[in-house]
Design a protein around this motif. Structure first.
Motif, mmCIF file in Angstrom:
data_model
loop_
_atom_site.group_PDB
_atom_site.id
_atom_site.type_symbol
_atom_site.label_atom_id
_atom_site.label_comp_id
_atom_site.label_asym_id
_atom_site.label_seq_id
_atom_site.Cartn_x
_atom_site.Cartn_y
_atom_site.Cartn_z
ATOM 1 N N ALA A 14 0.839 -1.203 0.000
ATOM 2 C CA ALA A 14 0.000 0.000 0.000
ATOM 3 C C ALA A 14 0.874 1.253 0.000
ATOM 4 N N ALA A 15 1.971 1.233 0.742
ATOM 5 C CA ALA A 15 2.872 2.388 0.770
ATOM 6 C C ALA A 15 3.486 2.630 -0.607
ATOM 7 N N ILE A 16 3.854 1.564 -1.315
ATOM 8 C CA ILE A 16 4.386 1.695 -2.681
ATOM 9 C C ILE A 16 3.312 2.277 -3.596
ATOM 10 N N ASP A 17 2.085 1.795 -3.475
ATOM 11 C CA ASP A 17 0.982 2.314 -4.302
ATOM 12 C C ASP A 17 0.770 3.807 -4.064
ATOM 13 N N ILE A 18 0.789 4.211 -2.805
ATOM 14 C CA ILE A 18 0.564 5.622 -2.475
ATOM 15 C C ILE A 18 1.715 6.481 -2.994
ATOM 16 N N LEU A 19 2.938 6.004 -2.837
ATOM 17 C CA LEU A 19 4.090 6.745 -3.347
ATOM 18 C C LEU A 19 4.013 6.888 -4.861
ATOM 19 N N ALA A 20 3.686 5.807 -5.539
ATOM 20 C CA ALA A 20 3.567 5.855 -7.003
ATOM 21 C C ALA A 20 2.481 6.841 -7.417
ATOM 22 N N GLN A 21 1.354 6.788 -6.743
ATOM 23 C CA GLN A 21 0.255 7.700 -7.070
ATOM 24 C C GLN A 21 0.664 9.149 -6.838
ATOM 25 N N SER A 22 1.379 9.406 -5.749
ATOM 26 C CA SER A 22 1.793 10.780 -5.458
ATOM 27 C C SER A 22 2.783 11.297 -6.501
ATOM 28 N N ARG A 23 3.541 10.397 -7.122
ATOM 29 C CA ARG A 23 4.495 10.786 -8.165
ATOM 30 C C ARG A 23 3.870 10.770 -9.563
ATOM 31 N N GLY A 24 2.639 10.278 -9.655
ATOM 32 C CA GLY A 24 1.957 10.228 -10.951
ATOM 33 C C GLY A 24 2.514 9.173 -11.887
ATOM 34 N N ILE A 25 3.009 8.076 -11.303
ATOM 35 C CA ILE A 25 3.570 6.988 -12.107
ATOM 36 C C ILE A 25 2.950 5.672 -11.645
ATOM 37 N N ALA A 28 5.162 -0.186 -11.050
ATOM 38 C CA ALA A 28 6.401 -0.754 -11.595
ATOM 39 C C ALA A 28 7.456 0.330 -11.803
ATOM 40 N N GLU A 29 7.055 1.477 -12.344
ATOM 41 C CA GLU A 29 8.014 2.568 -12.551
ATOM 42 C C GLU A 29 8.512 3.105 -11.216
ATOM 43 N N CYS A 30 7.645 3.170 -10.232
ATOM 44 C CA CYS A 30 8.048 3.621 -8.899
ATOM 45 C C CYS A 30 9.128 2.695 -8.340
ATOM 46 N N LEU A 31 8.916 1.395 -8.445
ATOM 47 C CA LEU A 31 9.910 0.436 -7.955
ATOM 48 C C LEU A 31 11.213 0.551 -8.739
ATOM 49 N N ARG A 32 11.113 0.734 -10.071
ATOM 50 C CA ARG A 32 12.330 0.905 -10.882
ATOM 51 C C ARG A 32 13.117 2.134 -10.422
ATOM 52 N N GLN A 33 12.418 3.247 -10.159
ATOM 53 C CA GLN A 33 13.095 4.460 -9.701
ATOM 54 C C GLN A 33 13.768 4.247 -8.345
ATOM 55 N N LEU A 34 13.062 3.590 -7.437
ATOM 56 C CA LEU A 34 13.639 3.328 -6.117
ATOM 57 C C LEU A 34 14.889 2.458 -6.231
ATOM 58 N N ILE A 35 14.835 1.448 -7.096
ATOM 59 C CA ILE A 35 15.985 0.558 -7.287
ATOM 60 C C ILE A 35 17.139 1.317 -7.930
ATOM 61 N N ARG A 36 16.836 2.121 -8.972
ATOM 62 C CA ARG A 36 17.886 2.912 -9.625
ATOM 63 C C ARG A 36 18.578 3.839 -8.627
ATOM 64 N N ASN A 37 17.784 4.528 -7.818
ATOM 65 C CA ASN A 37 18.358 5.443 -6.824
ATOM 66 C C ASN A 37 19.233 4.695 -5.831
ATOM 67 N N ALA A 38 18.775 3.542 -5.388
ATOM 68 C CA ALA A 38 19.537 2.764 -4.407
ATOM 69 C C ALA A 38 20.838 2.244 -5.013
ATOM 70 N N THR A 39 20.800 1.767 -6.249
ATOM 71 C CA THR A 39 22.008 1.196 -6.856
ATOM 72 C C THR A 39 22.970 2.274 -7.319
ATOM 73 N N ALA A 40 22.469 3.490 -7.533
ATOM 74 C CA ALA A 40 23.342 4.589 -7.950
ATOM 75 C C ALA A 40 23.966 5.289 -6.745
ATOM 76 N N GLY A 41 23.639 4.808 -5.557
ATOM 77 C CA GLY A 41 24.168 5.452 -4.359
ATOM 78 C C GLY A 41 23.448 6.748 -4.047
ATOM 79 N N ASN A 42 22.350 7.006 -4.742
ATOM 80 C CA ASN A 42 21.564 8.218 -4.546
ATOM 81 C C ASN A 42 20.353 7.868 -3.698
ATOM 82 N N GLN A 43 20.609 7.474 -2.465
ATOM 83 C CA GLN A 43 19.538 7.021 -1.583
ATOM 84 C C GLN A 43 18.559 8.154 -1.301
ATOM 85 N N PRO A 44 17.267 7.929 -1.544
ATOM 86 C CA PRO A 44 16.293 8.952 -1.196
ATOM 87 C C PRO A 44 16.126 9.032 0.312
ATOM 88 N N ILE A 45 15.617 10.177 0.758
ATOM 89 C CA ILE A 45 15.274 10.305 2.169
ATOM 90 C C ILE A 45 14.121 9.347 2.412
#
Length: 91
Positions: A14-25, A28-45
């Motif tokens: 549910a938290a992933i769904d809400i985050l995706a909705q808040s970003r307008g994506i 699946a794209e939300c998870l891809r962005q989170l993974i990209r940020n984590a693997t790039a060392g650009n950890q989100p807050i």
């Protein structure tokens, strides 16, 4: 593109769904962005799930139930997303 399956507890999904909705994506794209940020060392807050739930509950309580719990959850996700975007731009 390769398909991966992931099982999450209902509250985390549910938290992933809400985050995706808040970003307008989509989810699946939300998870891809989170993974990209984590693997790039650009950890989100991030907040722990209990802290996120406390934030949403406090929004709901402060507004004295004028908005539904679901809307309070969405408001919390939007606020977290805006704060993260602002933080990312200033770095």
């Amino acid at each position: 593109m390769r398909e991966l399956k992931l099982r999450l507890p209902d509250d985390e999904a549910a938290a992933i769904d809400i985050l995706a909705q808040s970003r307008g994506i989509n989810r699946a794209e939300c998870l891809r962005q989170l993974i990209r940020n984590a693997t790039a060392g650009n950890q989100p807050i991030t907040l722990s799930l209990p802290t996120y739930h406390r934030l949403a509950t406090e929004i709901h309580r402060q507004l004295r139930g004028v908005i539904s719990k679901l809307h309070a959850d969405q408001a919390a996700a939007i606020a977290i997303n805006i704060i993260h975007e602002h933080h990312s731009r200033s770095n």
